[in-house]
Each structure stands twice: as structure tokens, then as C-alpha cells.
Design a protein around this motif. Sequence first.
Motif, PDB file in Angstrom:
ATOM      1  N   VAL A 155       0.825  -1.246  -0.064  1.00 14.94           N
ATOM      2  CA  VAL A 155       0.130   0.032  -0.049  1.00 14.94           C
ATOM      3  C   VAL A 155       1.051   1.245  -0.132  1.00 14.94           C
ATOM      4  N   SER A 156       0.664   2.331  -0.873  1.00 15.08           N
ATOM      5  CA  SER A 156       1.481   3.420  -0.930  1.00 15.08           C
ATOM      6  C   SER A 156       0.697   4.642  -1.207  1.00 15.08           C
ATOM      7  N   ASP A 157       1.409   5.715  -1.023  1.00 17.74           N
ATOM      8  CA  ASP A 157       0.976   7.049  -1.193  1.00 17.74           C
ATOM      9  C   ASP A 157      -0.553   7.285  -0.709  1.00 17.74           C
ATOM     10  N   VAL A 158      -0.602   6.832   0.581  1.00 15.89           N
ATOM     11  CA  VAL A 158      -1.809   6.970   1.198  1.00 15.89           C
ATOM     12  C   VAL A 158      -1.935   8.851   1.668  1.00 15.89           C
ATOM     13  N   THR A 159      -3.210   9.247   1.184  1.00 14.92           N
ATOM     14  CA  THR A 159      -3.566  10.471   1.814  1.00 14.92           C
ATOM     15  C   THR A 159      -4.873  10.576   2.269  1.00 14.92           C
ATOM     16  N   TYR A 160      -5.220  11.440   3.160  1.00 12.25           N
ATOM     17  CA  TYR A 160      -6.514  11.813   3.433  1.00 12.25           C
ATOM     18  C   TYR A 160      -7.093  13.181   3.565  1.00 12.25           C
ATOM     19  N   THR A 161      -8.346  13.543   3.630  1.00 18.42           N
ATOM     20  CA  THR A 161      -8.709  15.024   4.015  1.00 18.42           C
ATOM     21  C   THR A 161     -10.015  14.661   4.663  1.00 18.42           C
ATOM     22  N   LEU A 162     -10.128  15.697   5.827  1.00 18.63           N
ATOM     23  CA  LEU A 162     -11.417  15.749   6.573  1.00 18.63           C
ATOM     24  C   LEU A 162     -12.451  16.929   6.228  1.00 18.63           C
ATOM     25  N   ASP A 163     -13.300  16.856   5.557  1.00 20.97           N
ATOM     26  CA  ASP A 163     -14.001  18.055   5.099  1.00 20.97           C
ATOM     27  C   ASP A 163     -15.491  17.938   5.436  1.00 20.97           C
ATOM     28  N   LYS A 164     -15.849  18.857   6.407  1.00 15.96           N
ATOM     29  CA  LYS A 164     -17.499  18.875   6.522  1.00 15.96           C
ATOM     30  C   LYS A 164     -18.086  17.642   7.080  1.00 15.96           C
ATOM     31  N   GLY A 165     -17.307  16.983   7.964  1.00 13.62           N
ATOM     32  CA  GLY A 165     -17.600  15.631   8.400  1.00 13.62           C
ATOM     33  C   GLY A 165     -17.391  14.237   7.669  1.00 13.62           C
ATOM     34  N   VAL A 166     -16.876  14.655   6.498  1.00 12.99           N
ATOM     35  CA  VAL A 166     -16.457  13.332   5.702  1.00 12.99           C
ATOM     36  C   VAL A 166     -15.112  13.061   5.388  1.00 12.99           C
ATOM     37  N   LEU A 167     -14.492  11.832   6.070  1.00  9.46           N
ATOM     38  CA  LEU A 167     -13.200  11.800   5.699  1.00  9.46           C
ATOM     39  C   LEU A 167     -12.957  10.901   4.289  1.00  9.46           C
ATOM     40  N   THR A 168     -12.168  11.450   3.465  1.00  9.87           N
ATOM     41  CA  THR A 168     -11.773  10.721   2.400  1.00  9.87           C
ATOM     42  C   THR A 168     -10.478  10.283   2.413  1.00  9.87           C
ATOM     43  N   VAL A 169     -10.154   9.053   2.095  1.00  8.26           N
ATOM     44  CA  VAL A 169      -8.671   8.247   2.182  1.00  8.26           C
ATOM     45  C   VAL A 169      -8.414   7.886   0.975  1.00  8.26           C
ATOM     46  N   GLU A 170      -7.376   8.056   0.271  1.00  3.48           N
ATOM     47  CA  GLU A 170      -6.836   7.584  -1.038  1.00  3.48           C
ATOM     48  C   GLU A 170      -5.530   6.901  -1.010  1.00  3.48           C
TER      49      GLU A 170
END
Length: 236
Positions: A155-170
Motif C-alpha cells: 500500500v503506498s501514497d496514502v493521503t486523507y482529507t477531512l471536510d465537513k464531517g466526511v473523511l476521504t482516504v486515497e
Amino acid sequence: SLILQILAVAVMSVSIAHPVIVLENEAFEYCFILDASGSMQISYEGKTRMDRGKAEIVSVIENAVDGSAYTLVYVGETTTTLYERLEDKKQAIALLQETEPSCAKTDFTDAVSVAQSYFDANPALKTYLVTDKTYERNDNVILINVSDGTENYAVSDVTYTLDKGVLTVEGNVTSYENDAELTVELYIDDGAEKVADQTLTIKKTETLPFTFTYETEDFQSLKVALANTDALSADN
């Protein structure tokens, strides 16, 4: 005079050809290219591939003739020359031991270019590529493969954002040794149950992306892992 001219031409020809003359018990220059990708964290019998790779490099340094010089090229998220033509064995080993795997998918192109520049300057250079991946044969590079021929995923290049109660993980998943069906899992906070998973059908040497979304106002940590494998777990 004619003999001297012939000798001069011969010496110049030999110099231009960059000959490699090996003398017994001679000091050499060594260049180590160390793969620090996520899959180097995979462990076997209590040792990670990174541990085994370091041990191989340490063995070469310890057995080298005093006066030899060592260069270490670290290939993680970026290609970095950690030290260059260092002659102190203890210091070379100590700096090597400080290295850790990254969570990135590595590309050896820059690293091999760096090593080639050292080889051009010194054709007697001994270059070692320490990795757990298949690498196209190169007569100037000695390959040390620490994969043991086992399954090799990362697994590589993992990033995340948390915006208005929604966590996005890529991130990305790579299979290095074989075609596989891999399940990527997302865990939130230490000791928590997994909150999502995704199954990918992936071919050998292929890299595929994944994306998770999860509703949460806050979290302490997250982990992305591959189910039923010893592959890298990416923690944030």
C-alpha cells in the motif's frame, strides 16, 4: 623516440578505454541503492525485508578492505544520497541503520542514474541494488533480492482529507510477484473495528488506486491495510 611515442599512444588508449584492473586486497568504492518502499516493511521470521537488506549491506562494508569508500542512495518518496564516498565503516553502518521504509511506491530510475554517474567517474565502482522487486539485469549492478520469492504487495501514497464531517482516504496498491485479488481495509482509531473495505483485482506489477469515504467529525488515527497478508499497513 619512436618507441616512446608508441608507448605514449598505448597509455593514452588504455586510459580512454577506462580499464578496470582488480588487485587483491585493494580498497574499492561501493555504492548501495537501498529500496525503502512500503513493501520492505513485510516481515518474515521476525525480520523485515528492510532489516535483511541492511544486514546484507553491513556484511559488505564489514568485509571490505580498510580505506574503501561507501555511498548510500536511499529510494523512498524521493531519491536521496544519504552519504557519499564515506570511508569510516562505523559511521557508514550507523547512518544506514537509521533508515526506515517509507509508504511510497519507489522508482529506481533516478537512483540508477545517480549510481551511473559514480560509475562513469570510477569504472571499478561496485554497485549493489538492495530490493524485494524484480529488476532488469544490468551488468554494472549487483542485485540483492530480499523478497524470498514470497507474495509481495504494498500500500503506498496514502493521503486523507477531512471536510465537513466526511473523511476521504486515497492511495495505491501494487502487486509485485503475481496476479491477485486483494482486499483493502480502512480502520479508524487504534483498536477499532474496520469501517470499510474494497476488493481489487490486480495484475502482476500493476498499481491500482483505491478511495474510501467515511462520515466522522474527528478521529485520532487511521490505518489502511491489506486483508490476510503481511503487506504494509499505512498509518497516519
